[in-house]
Motif scaffolding. Structure first.
Motif, PDB file in Angstrom:
ATOM      1  N   GLY A   1       0.793  -1.226   0.000  1.00  0.00           N
ATOM      2  CA  GLY A   1       0.000   0.000   0.000  1.00  0.00           C
ATOM      3  C   GLY A   1       0.818   1.264   0.000  1.00  0.00           C
ATOM      4  O   GLY A   1       0.312   2.331   0.323  1.00  0.00           O
ATOM      5  N   ARG A  45      -4.644   3.295  -8.571  1.00  0.00           N
ATOM      6  CA  ARG A  45      -4.951   3.662  -7.194  1.00  0.00           C
ATOM      7  C   ARG A  45      -4.769   2.416  -6.352  1.00  0.00           C
ATOM      8  O   ARG A  45      -4.823   1.297  -6.863  1.00  0.00           O
ATOM      9  CB  ARG A  45      -6.386   4.166  -7.072  1.00  0.00           C
ATOM     10  CG  ARG A  45      -7.407   3.112  -7.488  1.00  0.00           C
ATOM     11  CD  ARG A  45      -8.841   3.549  -7.286  1.00  0.00           C
ATOM     12  NE  ARG A  45      -9.785   2.515  -7.678  1.00  0.00           N
ATOM     13  CZ  ARG A  45     -10.433   2.501  -8.846  1.00  0.00           C
ATOM     14  NH1 ARG A  45     -10.240   3.461  -9.722  1.00  0.00           N
ATOM     15  NH2 ARG A  45     -11.264   1.519  -9.126  1.00  0.00           N
ATOM     16  N   VAL A  46      -4.535   2.624  -5.066  1.00  0.00           N
ATOM     17  CA  VAL A  46      -4.453   1.471  -4.170  1.00  0.00           C
ATOM     18  C   VAL A  46      -5.727   1.475  -3.333  1.00  0.00           C
ATOM     19  O   VAL A  46      -5.878   2.286  -2.428  1.00  0.00           O
ATOM     20  CB  VAL A  46      -3.194   1.530  -3.298  1.00  0.00           C
ATOM     21  CG1 VAL A  46      -3.142   0.316  -2.385  1.00  0.00           C
ATOM     22  CG2 VAL A  46      -1.948   1.576  -4.166  1.00  0.00           C
ATOM     23  N   GLU A  47      -6.645   0.610  -3.699  1.00  0.00           N
ATOM     24  CA  GLU A  47      -7.890   0.524  -2.934  1.00  0.00           C
ATOM     25  C   GLU A  47      -7.594  -0.128  -1.598  1.00  0.00           C
ATOM     26  O   GLU A  47      -6.788  -1.046  -1.508  1.00  0.00           O
ATOM     27  CB  GLU A  47      -8.925  -0.321  -3.684  1.00  0.00           C
ATOM     28  CG  GLU A  47      -9.359   0.306  -4.982  1.00  0.00           C
ATOM     29  CD  GLU A  47     -10.631  -0.335  -5.528  1.00  0.00           C
ATOM     30  OE1 GLU A  47     -11.049  -1.382  -5.001  1.00  0.00           O
ATOM     31  OE2 GLU A  47     -11.195   0.223  -6.485  1.00  0.00           O
ATOM     32  N   ARG A  48      -8.236   0.356  -0.571  1.00  0.00           N
ATOM     33  CA  ARG A  48      -8.067  -0.292   0.727  1.00  0.00           C
ATOM     34  C   ARG A  48      -9.460  -0.555   1.310  1.00  0.00           C
ATOM     35  O   ARG A  48     -10.375   0.237   1.167  1.00  0.00           O
ATOM     36  CB  ARG A  48      -7.214   0.555   1.668  1.00  0.00           C
ATOM     37  CG  ARG A  48      -7.790   1.910   2.034  1.00  0.00           C
ATOM     38  CD  ARG A  48      -8.716   1.848   3.220  1.00  0.00           C
ATOM     39  NE  ARG A  48      -9.383   3.117   3.437  1.00  0.00           N
ATOM     40  CZ  ARG A  48     -10.467   3.504   2.799  1.00  0.00           C
ATOM     41  NH1 ARG A  48     -11.005   2.733   1.883  1.00  0.00           N
ATOM     42  NH2 ARG A  48     -11.031   4.666   3.082  1.00  0.00           N
ATOM     43  N   TYR A  49      -9.568  -1.701   1.895  1.00  0.00           N
ATOM     44  CA  TYR A  49     -10.838  -2.064   2.519  1.00  0.00           C
ATOM     45  C   TYR A  49     -10.588  -2.571   3.922  1.00  0.00           C
ATOM     46  O   TYR A  49      -9.679  -3.361   4.145  1.00  0.00           O
ATOM     47  CB  TYR A  49     -11.561  -3.133   1.695  1.00  0.00           C
ATOM     48  CG  TYR A  49     -12.032  -2.631   0.356  1.00  0.00           C
ATOM     49  CD1 TYR A  49     -13.080  -1.712   0.265  1.00  0.00           C
ATOM     50  CD2 TYR A  49     -11.423  -3.054  -0.816  1.00  0.00           C
ATOM     51  CE1 TYR A  49     -13.506  -1.241  -0.963  1.00  0.00           C
ATOM     52  CE2 TYR A  49     -11.844  -2.589  -2.057  1.00  0.00           C
ATOM     53  CZ  TYR A  49     -12.884  -1.683  -2.121  1.00  0.00           C
ATOM     54  OH  TYR A  49     -13.300  -1.212  -3.334  1.00  0.00           O
ATOM     55  N   PHE A  71      -5.061  -4.067   0.908  1.00  0.00           N
ATOM     56  CA  PHE A  71      -4.753  -3.138  -0.172  1.00  0.00           C
ATOM     57  C   PHE A  71      -4.958  -3.849  -1.492  1.00  0.00           C
ATOM     58  O   PHE A  71      -4.697  -5.046  -1.609  1.00  0.00           O
ATOM     59  CB  PHE A  71      -3.299  -2.671  -0.082  1.00  0.00           C
ATOM     60  CG  PHE A  71      -3.018  -1.821   1.131  1.00  0.00           C
ATOM     61  CD1 PHE A  71      -3.694  -0.633   1.332  1.00  0.00           C
ATOM     62  CD2 PHE A  71      -2.069  -2.216   2.061  1.00  0.00           C
ATOM     63  CE1 PHE A  71      -3.424   0.147   2.444  1.00  0.00           C
ATOM     64  CE2 PHE A  71      -1.793  -1.441   3.175  1.00  0.00           C
ATOM     65  CZ  PHE A  71      -2.478  -0.251   3.366  1.00  0.00           C
ATOM     66  N   ARG A  72      -5.398  -3.083  -2.483  1.00  0.00           N
ATOM     67  CA  ARG A  72      -5.566  -3.672  -3.809  1.00  0.00           C
ATOM     68  C   ARG A  72      -5.306  -2.597  -4.866  1.00  0.00           C
ATOM     69  O   ARG A  72      -6.133  -1.697  -5.050  1.00  0.00           O
ATOM     70  CB  ARG A  72      -6.985  -4.221  -3.971  1.00  0.00           C
ATOM     71  CG  ARG A  72      -7.201  -4.866  -5.329  1.00  0.00           C
ATOM     72  CD  ARG A  72      -8.484  -5.657  -5.375  1.00  0.00           C
ATOM     73  NE  ARG A  72      -9.632  -4.788  -5.233  1.00  0.00           N
ATOM     74  CZ  ARG A  72     -10.808  -5.195  -4.769  1.00  0.00           C
ATOM     75  NH1 ARG A  72     -10.991  -6.444  -4.393  1.00  0.00           N
ATOM     76  NH2 ARG A  72     -11.813  -4.358  -4.665  1.00  0.00           N
TER      77      ARG A  72
END
Lengths: 235, 452, 714
Positions: A16, A48-52, A64-65
Motif C-alpha cells: 500500500g 490507485r491502491v484501494e483499501r478495505y 490493499f488492492r
C-alpha cells in the motif's frame, strides 16, 4: 506472434505504499487538480491502491488492492464509445485516442472498475512544473477522457529499440512506470503470449483471480490473493 | 360536443394569430430572458470547461442526462398518443392532436440538445454523423449513443412531418383570411393547397401512413434511450425491463405534459369551447392507466433486484430505498402514484383541476425517476472504493430552468403563428358525414368515445 | 505539404513571430546559447541520490532536452538544456535496487517547484512576514562575510551556529571542517523523526550507533513493534523489496508477520496478526516474550549476551514480566503472549523490530533495549533473517549537540540548511521565539518555510539534481554502499551549492581560516575528502543494566483521556515534503485523504462523543489545541487518537501554506533523557466536536468496506 500485454498484481506483496501512484503521475503527465477540485471528486489516479477494512477493533484488518485499467479483452468501454476513441489495439491494449474523444464519458460509466478519468478543465502546470513533463506522452485537453495505457510509450520505445538491435524483447526489461517503481515487486508486467514470461506463469497461479470476473470483461490483469499464515509442520 | 358552425370555429381558433395582448409580449420577454440566461450559462461552460458542472468521478452523468431522458420522455406525449388516437379513430382526439404533436417536436429539439451540452468537446458532436471523411472513420455502430443519434433524428423528422402534414389545410385557411406578408408566408407554407378531393385524399393517406410508421419509431426511441443505460453493466442499469419501462414512463410523463399544456391553452387562449372537461377526463384515464403501469414496472424492477440480492445492485437499491437518495425516491413514489392514483381513480376528482394537479405531480415524479436511475447507480458501482456522490452546480440548474422556459416560449410562439387546434379536423368532426373519412369508427375507438 | 515547404513556412512564421515581438520589451526573450550537446527526444540516464530522507536511495534521472526559463549571469532568459523528466531507482544501487518510493518519485518536483527561490534574498520587512528583496550573490555573500567577520573579530566565533538536517557524507564533513576552522561549535542536526533513540540503544546493545539492516527476505517470523518499515522508517525502499521476498520470494514458504502497536499503521496493515498494546508498553511485550522463551527453556538467558545483560533482571529470567503481568500492563492476553513467544522461537529465522512511535517516549531507550535483547536471545543478530549493521567507513556520528543546546547557547548568527524546527517542535518548546531572538539568520534552503521565513538572508542552494550528490547510507543493504554523482542537470537559476558557498565565504573572510580549507569547490572536496573524524569508541561493554521504566505521559488521564499518536505521513513524511503537489494529491493509503489533515478516532469513541466522518474536532493538550476533521477508524483503540504529521505549515509554498493542522505543535516538550530527542508519543489530549464538516476533509475513496451494505457507509 503478436504480443498480448498483461499484468499480475500480487496482493500478498503489496504494502500500500503508493509508489506506483506517483510513478504513474510522473510518467504519464497526469495533472494534479488541487484541493478544491479533488474535493469535488476530480482527482486523477490512473492507478490507485484501494483499501478495505474488515472487522472491527481490535480484530480489524486492512487489505490493499492496486486497481488500474484491467485492459479487458472484452472491454465494455470500447463498445459504447460512439467515435472509436476507446478501442482495442492489436496487442490487446485498451487504447484511448485522445484526439478522437468527444467527451461523452459513456466509457467511464460502462467501466465497472472506474479506472477512467476525465479532464474536467484544461490541465495546468504552474510554471516551471511543465518542465517535469514527459515529452513522450501527449497532454490531454479539457473534455477528454484518459486512462492507464500500460505505458504504451515505453512499449513502443522498447519495441523500436529491439527492432533496431535486431533482437527479441527481453521479458522483464520492459516495464510500465508503476511496476518499475514498486519496491515489493507486487506488479509484474509482461507478454501473456510468451508462455515463458513471468507474467504468463504467474497468471496460472492457483492464487490468481480476476477482479469482478463475473462481469465477463476478460481482464488481462490477474490478482494473486493475499495468503494467510499457517503453522508450518513442526520442525 | 359543442356544435358550432364553421365560421365561429375558424374565427375562434385563428384569432390568436391576429390579436396579441401586452401580456403575451411581457411573457415572451421574461421567458426569452431566462432562455438567454441558459445560453449564457452554456457559453460559460464552453469557455471554462464542463468542470463547471457538478459531474465528477464516478458520477459522470448528472442533470444534463437526466434532462435529456426527461425531455425525450415528454416528447412521447404527442406524436405517439396522437398517432394511436388517429389509428383507433377516437373522435375526441380532434382538438387534442396538434397541441400534442407540437409538444413532441419541441421536447425532442430540447431533449436532443442535452447530449450535446453534456459533451466534453461539444464542437465535435458532428463526429456522431456517418459522413464520408478522408480518414474513413465511421461512428461506432455498437455504441447506443450512435443508435440514439439515429433514433432521435428519425423521430424528430417523422414527428415534424406528422405535425406539418395536417397543418397544410389550416395554413391555407389562414392564407385565405390574411393579407400582405402574412398571406405570402402562409401561402408558401400551404404548399398550394386548394382543398381538392385529390389533395384531401393524399393528405389522409399520408396521415394514415405516418400514423402507422411513427408508432414503432416512437417506441424504439425511448427503448434506445433506455439502452444507453441497460447496455452498460452498471448496477440497476443492466436490466431487461428498461425498454418497456422507459417507454411506459415516457408516455406517462408525456400525457402529463399534454394535460398541463392543454389546460394552459384552454385558459390563456380561451378555448373552453373546444377543450372540454371530457378531454381532460379521457386523458386522465390514460394517465391513470400509465400510473398503474409505472407502479407495476417499478414494483417488478425493485422486487427482482431485491430477490437477486447481488451486492453491487443492493448497494444502489438501499441507497435509494433507505439511504441518501431515499427522500428523492419516496418523493418520486408519492408524485407518480400516491398523488395521481386517487385523483385519477375517483370520478369526482378527475376534473380539469384534478388532472392538472396529478399531471404536475407526475412531471416532478418522472423527472426524479430519471435522476434516480442515473445518479445513484453511477455513485455505487461495483467497487465500493469508487463510490461517490453528486451535487448539481448553478450552471446545470440554470440550463435546466432555461429549457423549461424554452419549451413554454416555443409553445407560445407556435400558438401565435399556427392555429393550435386543427381547424379542419374540428370541422370534419363536426360534420355528420366526414367528406373523406368514411369508414365507421371501429370497436376499439368506441372504448375511448366520450360519454354524452 | 512536403518537408521543404513545411520548413519554409515554419521559418517564415517563426521569423514574423520574432519580428512581431520586437518593440515590446516584455516580449523580448533572451535565448542563451545551449550549454550542452543533446539529441532532441533521446533520453540520457544520469545517476543521483534522493535527498528526501536519510535512506540515501540511489536514483537515475531521465534527462531529455527542453526549453527552460533560466537565469544566467543574473539575466533571465530561455535556453535549451538537459532537463530531468523522471526519477527511477538505480538498479545498480544496493539500497534502492531499481525501485523508488512515492516520495522519491516526487523528488523531481523539488527542482521545478514554482515557489523555488531563484536568487539570493534579503529580508526587507518585519522578521517572519515573508517580505524579501532580491540581491546579488556578491552582495549577499558580502553581508554574510561581514557578519561572520564581525563576530570573529569580537572573539565570538562560538556564537556562530549551524543547523541542518541529519546528513552523512562529505557535505556534512565540510560543514564540520568549516565550523571547526572558524572556531564555532559543531553543527546541529535536527529532524523530527531522527531515530536517535534507536541508534543509541543499538550502540548500548551491539556497539553500533546505527540503524539496523533488516534481512526480511530470509526472515520467517517477524514481530514488529510499531516501526513503519514499509512506509517511512529507516530504509523503506530496501525494506519493501525485502518484504516482497519475505512474502512470496520462495515458493511454499511464507513468513508470519506480527505487528504490535496501538494503531494500525500502513505497515501494520500488511501484518498477519495485529496485537493491540497500550502506547509505551511495546517493550513490556518484548520482555514478556523473552520471559516465556527463557521460562520454557527454549533459549538460555546467556544467549542474549551483552544485549541481555543490559536489561535489568534478564539473567534471572525477567521474573517481573510474567504473561499475567504483561496482560495487566500492556493489554495483551497471557495466552496470546505465550503463543507468540513459542511461535517466535519455533518458526525462525525470527526477527524483532522496533521503531517509530514505540521509541518516542521518555522510556524509548529501554523499550529499544528490550527488543534488542529479544533479538539477541533468539540469535537473530548478524544472522540470516535477522538484523545486521551495514559495514560503513563513516558510521553515523553521535551528535555532539542537540537543538536544545543550540537554542540555549543563544547564538548570534545562525546558518540554517533546510531544517525546519519551527514547524517540527512543540509550541511549548518555544524554539520559534528563540530563533527570532537570534540577531542574524542565513538560510540555504530552496524554499521559504516556517523557519527560513525568519532568515535575514537567503542563499539558495541548488536542487539535488543540479548538485553533486552522495549516498552513504547507514542501513538498507548488507554490504557497504557509497556513491557520489555529478549534477544530473545544469542549474536553472542563480543558485549556488551550499558547500561552494561555505568555501567562498571561507576565502572572503578578513581573517583567513586556520588551517585554511584546502578546496576551491565541493567537487574537489569529493575528490579529496577531509580525513574522517575518528569514530567515537564504542560504549564500554560494562554499561550498567537499565531498569524498565514505564512510559510517562503529559497530561492527567482524567482531563486528557486520549493518547495522541502523531505519525509520519505516508506522503509528506515529517512535513518537509508538503510543498510537492504530487504528494499532496497522493491519497493516504489508510484513509485515502488528500490535501488535508485529519484525526483518526475509534468508532466507539466517536459514537460516544457524537462525532461523524468529516466533523471538525478539536484535539487539546495541556499545551495547546489543533482542529482537524474526524476520520472514524476501526484501526485505532478507544484510548487513543492519531494524527498525521506533515500539514499545518504557516509558510511553505503555495501548496502547503495554511493547509491542515500540525499535531506536533500541541505536544508536550517531553524529551527522551539520554538522547534529548522529542518524545512525540507521550502527550495526552482531550477531544471535542466543534462543528460539522467544513469541507476540508478530501477523501479519494467512497466507502471503506468491500461490502458496505453489511456495515453501513463511512
Amino acid at each position: 506472434m503478436a504480443h498480448r500485454w498483461g499484468m499480475v498484481v500480487d496482493l500478498d506483496r503489496c504494502t500500500g505504499c503508493e509508489a506506483c501512484v506517483t510513478a504513474c503521475h510522473a510518467e504519464n503527465n497526469i495533472p494534479t487538480v488541487g484541493a478544491a477540485e479533488a474535493a469535488r471528486g476530480r482527482a486523477m489516479h490512473w492507478i490507485r491502491v484501494e483499501r478495505y477494512w474488515e472487522g472491527e477493533f481490535p480484530e480489524a484488518r486492512l487489505t490493499f488492492r492496486p486497481v488500474l485499467c484491467q485492459q479487458c479483452d472484452n472491454a465494455p468501454c470500447e463498445a459504447v464509445c460512439p467515435t472509436y476513441a476507446s478501442h482495442q489495439t492489436d496487442e490487446g491494449l485498451n487504447a484511448q485516442v485522445y484526439n478522437r474523444c468527444i467527451g461523452t464519458r459513456y466509457c467511464a460509466n460502462a467501466c465497472m472498475y472506474n479506472v477512467r478519468f476525465f479532464n474536467f478543465f484544461h490541465p495546468q502546470w504552474e510554471k516551471p512544473l511543465q518542465l517535469q513533463l514527459n515529452p513522450d506522452v501527449s497532454l490531454r485537453e479539457a473534455g477528454v477522457m484518459e486512462k492507464c495505457t500500460f505505458c504504451v510509450q515505453r512499449i513502443k520505445a522498447a519495441k523500436s529499440e529491439a527492432r533496431a538491435e535486431e533482437r527479441e524483447l527481453v521479458d522483464g526489461a520492459l516495464q510500465p512506470a508503476c511496476a518499475q517503481a514498486c519496491p515489493a515487486g507486487a506488479l509484474v508486467f509482461g507478454d501473456l503470449n510468451d508462455p515463458e514470461s513471468r507474467v504468463a506463469r504467474l497468471s496460472e497461479s492457483p492464487r490468481g483471480s480476476k477482479l469482478l470476473e463475473e462481469y465477463g470483461a476478460e481482464p488481462k490483469i490477474t490478482y494473486l490473493q493475499r495468503q494467510g499464515w499457517h503453522e508450518p509442520d513442526a520442525q | 360536443m359543442n356544435r358550432t358552425r364553421n365560421n365561429p370555429l375558424a374565427d375562434d381558433l385563428v384569432r390568436p394569430l391576429f390579436h396579441t395582448s401586452v401580456w403575451f409580449y411581457g411573457a415572451v420577454l421574461v421567458l426569452a430572458t431566462v432562455v438567454l440566461a441558459g445560453a449564457a450559462a452554456w457559453g460559460y461552460q464552453l469557455w471554462y470547461g464542463i468542470g463547471v458542472a457538478g459531474i465528477n468521478w464516478p458520477v459522470f452523468w448528472g442533470f444534463y442526462l437526466t434532462n435529456f431522458v426527461f425531455w425525450i420522455g415528454i416528447s412521447h406525449a404527442g406524436t405517439l398518443i396522437s398517432a394511436i388516437l388517429r389509428l383507433v379513430n377516437a373522435r375526441w382526439r380532434r382538438p387534442v392532436t396538434r397541441c400534442a404533436e407540437v409538444i413532441t417536436v419541441f421536447a425532442l429539439m430540447i431533449g436532443a440538445m442535452f447530449p450535446i451540452i453534456h459533451l466534453g468537446r461539444p464542437w465535435l458532436a458532428f463526429w456522431l454523423a456517418p459522413y464520408p471523411s478522408a480518414r474513413e472513420i465511421w461512428p461506432n455502430f455498437r455504441s447506443p449513443l450512435v443508435w440514439d443519434f439515429f433514433a432521435i433524428n428519425t423521430y424528430l423528422t417523422g414527428s415534424l412531418m406528422f405535425l406539418l402534414l395536417p397543418m397544410i389545410p389550416d395554413f391555407a385557411l389562414v392564407r385565405d383570411r390574411s393579407t400582405g406578408w402574412r398571406r405570402r408566408i402562409y401561402g408558401a407554407l400551404a404548399l398550394g393547397w386548394q382543398g381538392t378531393t385529390k389533395q384531401w385524399h393524399r393528405l389522409e393517406s399520408g396521415m394514415q401512413i405516418m400514423a402507422i410508421a411513427i408508432i414503432p419509431v416512437a417506441v424504439s426511441v425511448h427503448t434506445i434511450v433506455s439502452f444507453d443505460f441497460s447496455m452498460a453493466t452498471v448496477p440497476m442499469w443492466h436490466s431487461t425491463i428498461f425498454g418497456p419501462y422507459f417507454v411506459a414512463g415516457a408516455i406517462f410523463s408525456g400525457i402529463a405534459a399534454l394535460i398541463v399544456a392543454m389546460a394552459a391553452l384552454r385558459k390563456l387562449l380561451h378555448l373552453e369551447a373546444y377543450l372540454h372537461p371530457v378531454h381532460f377526463e379521457n386523458l386522465g384515464k390514460l394517465l391513470l392507466l400509465m400510473s398503474l403501469l409505472w407502479a407495476y414496472f417499478v414494483f417488478a424492477e425493485r422486487l427482482t433486484v431485491w430477490y437477486g440480492n447481488e451486492h453491487s445492485e443492493m448497494a444502489v437499491f438501499w441507497a435509494t430505498q433507505r439511504g441518501e437518495y431515499a427522500p428523492l425516491y419516496w418523493a418520486m413514489v408519492v408524485c407518480n402514484f400516491v398523488i395521481p392514483f386517487p385523483i385519477l381513480a375517483l370520478r369526482q376528482l378527475r376534473t380539469i383541476a384534478g388532472t392538472v394537479v396529478a399531471s404536475f405531480a407526475v412531471l416532478i415524479g418522472m423527472w426524479l425517476e430519471r435522476f434516480l436511475i442515473i445518479v445513484p447507480s453511477l455513485a455505487h458501482k461495483p467497487l465500493p472504493y469508487t463510490w461517490g456522490d453528486y451535487a448539481p452546480q448553478p450552471v446545470e440548474i440554470i440550463i435546466m430552468v432555461a429549457t423549461f422556459a424554452a419549451m413554454i416560449l416555443l409553445y407560445m410562439l407556435f400558438s401565435k403563428f399556427v392555429p393550435i387546434i386543427s381547424i379542419w379536423e374540428m370541422k370534419v368532426g363536426n360534420q355528420p358525414h366526414p367528406p373523406v373519412v368514411t369508414e365507421a369508427e371501429d370497436e376499439l375507438a368506441g372504448l375511448w368515445r366520450a360519454r354524452p | 505539404m512536403d518537408r521543404r515547404r513545411f520548413l519554409k513556412v515554419t521559418a517564415i512564421t517563426g521569423t514574423s513571430a520574432a519580428l512581431a515581438s520586437c518593440g515590446h520589451p516584455e516580449n523580448q526573450i533572451i535565448r542563451f546559447v545551449p550549454e550542452e550537446e543533446l539529441t532532441p527526444g533521446i533520453a540520457v540516464w544520469k545517476p543521483s541520490v534522493c535527498p528526501l530522507c536519510s535512506a540515501g536511495c540511489g536514483v537515475i534521472a531521465r534527462v531529455m532536452d527542453g526549453d527552460a526559463e533560466v537565469f544566467r549571469n543574473g539575466q533571465p532568459g530561455v535556453t535549451r538544456m538537459g532537463l530531468a523528466r523522471k526519477l527511477e531507482g538505480d538498479p545498480a544501487h544496493a539500497v534502492s535496487q531499481g525501485r523508488l518510493c512515492a516520495r522519491g518519485q516526487a523528488a523531481l518536483q523539488v527542482t521545478y517547484h514554482p515557489d523555488r527561490i531563484t536568487t539570493p534574498l534579503r529580508r526587507t520587512g518585519e522578521r517572519g512576514n515573508g517580505a524579501f528583496q532580491e540581491v546579488s550573490w556578491d552582495e549577499a555573500l558580502g553581508e554574510l562575510v561581514s557578519r561572520i567577520d564581525e563576530l570573529v573579530g569580537k572573539g565570538q566565533a562560538s556564537a556562530i551556529a549551524f543547523l541542518g538536517r541529519p546528513r552523512r557524507g562529505q557535505r556534512q564533513a565540510l560543514v564540520g571542517e568549516f565550523l571547526r576552522a572558524l572556531g564555532a561549535p559543531a553543527p546541529v542536526s535536527f529532524a523530527l523523526f531522527d531515530d536517535g533513540v534507536a541508534r543509541h540503544a543499538n550502540e548500548l546493545s551491539f556497539g553500533r550507533y546505527q540503524l539496523p539492516t533488516l534481512d526480511l527476505a530470509r526472515t520467517r517470523y517477524l514481530i514488529n513493534f510499531g516501526a513503519d518499515f514499509l512506509g517511512t522508517w529507516n530504509s523503506p525502499v530496501a525494506q519493501g523489496v525485502a518484504y516482497g521476498r519475505m512474502r512470496q520470494g520462495q515458493p511454499g514458504v511464507r513468513a508470519k508477520f506480527v505487528q504490535v502497536e496501538p494503531r494500525v499503521s500502513q505497515t501494520g496493515a500488511s501484518a498477519d496478526e495485529w496485537v493491540v498494546v497500550r502506547p509505551g508498553t511495546e517493550g513490556v511485550v518484548a520482555l514478556g516474550l523473552a520471559h516465556v522463551i527463557m521460562r520454557e527453556g527454549l533459549r538460555p538467558a546467556t544467549a542474549a549476551g551483552r544485549a541481555g545483560t543490559l536489561v535489568d533482571g534478564w539473567a534471572g529470567g525477567l521474573p517481573q514480566f510474567t504473561p499475567q503481568e504483561v496482560e495487566r500492563r500492556a493489554g495483551v492476553t497471557a495466552e496470546r503472549l505465550e503463543r507468540l513467544a513459542k511461535e517466535f522461537v519455533t518458526y525462525g529465522p525470527s526477527l524483532a523490530v522496533i521503531g517509530g512511535a514505540a521509541l518516542a517516549h521518555a522510556n524509548g531507550v529501554v523499550q529499544a533495549l528490550a527488543v534488542n535483547a529479544l533479538n539477541a536471545l533468539v540469535g537473530s543478530v548478524d544472522a540470516p533473517g535477522g538484523i545486521s549493521f551495514m559495514p560503513t567507513e563513516a558510521p553515523p556520528a553521535r551528535p555532539a549537540r542537540s537543538l536544545r543546546d543550540l537554542v540555549s547557547a543563544s547564538p548570534q548568527l545562525l546558518l540554517v540548511d533546510e531544517a525546519n524546527p519551527v514547524f517540527a517542535t512543540p509550541s511549548a518548546a518555544r524554539v520559534g521565539e528563540a530563533l527570532r531572538n537570534i540577531p542574524f539568520i542565513a538560510s540555504f534552503g530552496s524554499f521559504i518555510d516556517d523557519t527560513s521565513v525568519l532568515a535575514d538572508l537567503i542563499l539558495p542552494d541548488h536542487s539535488f539534481l543540479e548538485s553533486w550528490t552522495e549516498s552513504s547510507p547507514e542501513s538498507g543493504a548488507m554490504e557497504a554502499v557509497s556513491m557520489t554523482a555529478p549534477p544530473a542537470m545544469r542549474p536553472l537559476y542563480a543558485t549556488r551549492a551550499m558547500p561552494d558557498v561555505l568555501l567562498e565565504v571561507s576565502r572572503r573572510l578578513s581573517r583567513p581560516l586556520d588551517p585554511p580549507l584546502p578546496w576551491q569547490t565541493f567537487e574537489e572536496v569529493l575528490q579529496a575528502p577531509p580525513a574522517a573524524a575518528p569514530a567515537a569508541p564504542a560504549r564500554a561493554a560494562s554499561a550498567s543494566p537499565v531498569t524498565w521504566a514505564d512510559a510517562q505521559f503529559d497530561g492527567d488521564a482524567a482531563t486528557y483521556p486520549f493518547h495522541l499518536l502523531p505519525y509520519a505521513s505516508q506522503a509528506l513524511h515529517d512535513g518537509s515534503l508538503a510543498h510537492l503537489p504530487w504528494l499532496q494529491e497522493l491519497p493516504d493509503p489508510m484513509t485515502t485523504a488528500m490535501w488535508c489533515s485529519w484525526v483518526e478516532i475509534n468508532a466507539h469513541t466517536a459514537r460516544q462523543l457524537g462525532i461523524a466522518l468529516g466533523d471538525m474536532v478539536e484535539v487539546s493538550s495541556a499545551h495547546g489545541s489543533v482542529r482537524a476533521p474526524a476520520v472514524i477508524s476501526p484501526g485505532i483503540g478507544p484510548e487513543a487518537v492519531a494524527m498525521p504529521v506533515g500539514q499545518g505549515h504557516e509558510t511553505f509554498t503555495r501548496y502547503a501554506s495554511g493547509r491542515g493542522a500540525n499535531p506536533i505543535r500541541v505536544l508536550a516538550p517531553v524529551e527522551e533523557p539520554a538522547t534529548g530527542t522529542l518524545a512525540w508519543s507521550a502527550t495526552r489530549v482531550r477531544l471535542a466536536r466543534v462543528g460539522g464538516p467544513d469541507g476540508s476533509l478530501v477523501l479519494f475513496a467512497g466507502a471503506t468496506r468491500e461490502r458496505p451494505d453489511h456495515h453501513g457507509r463511512g
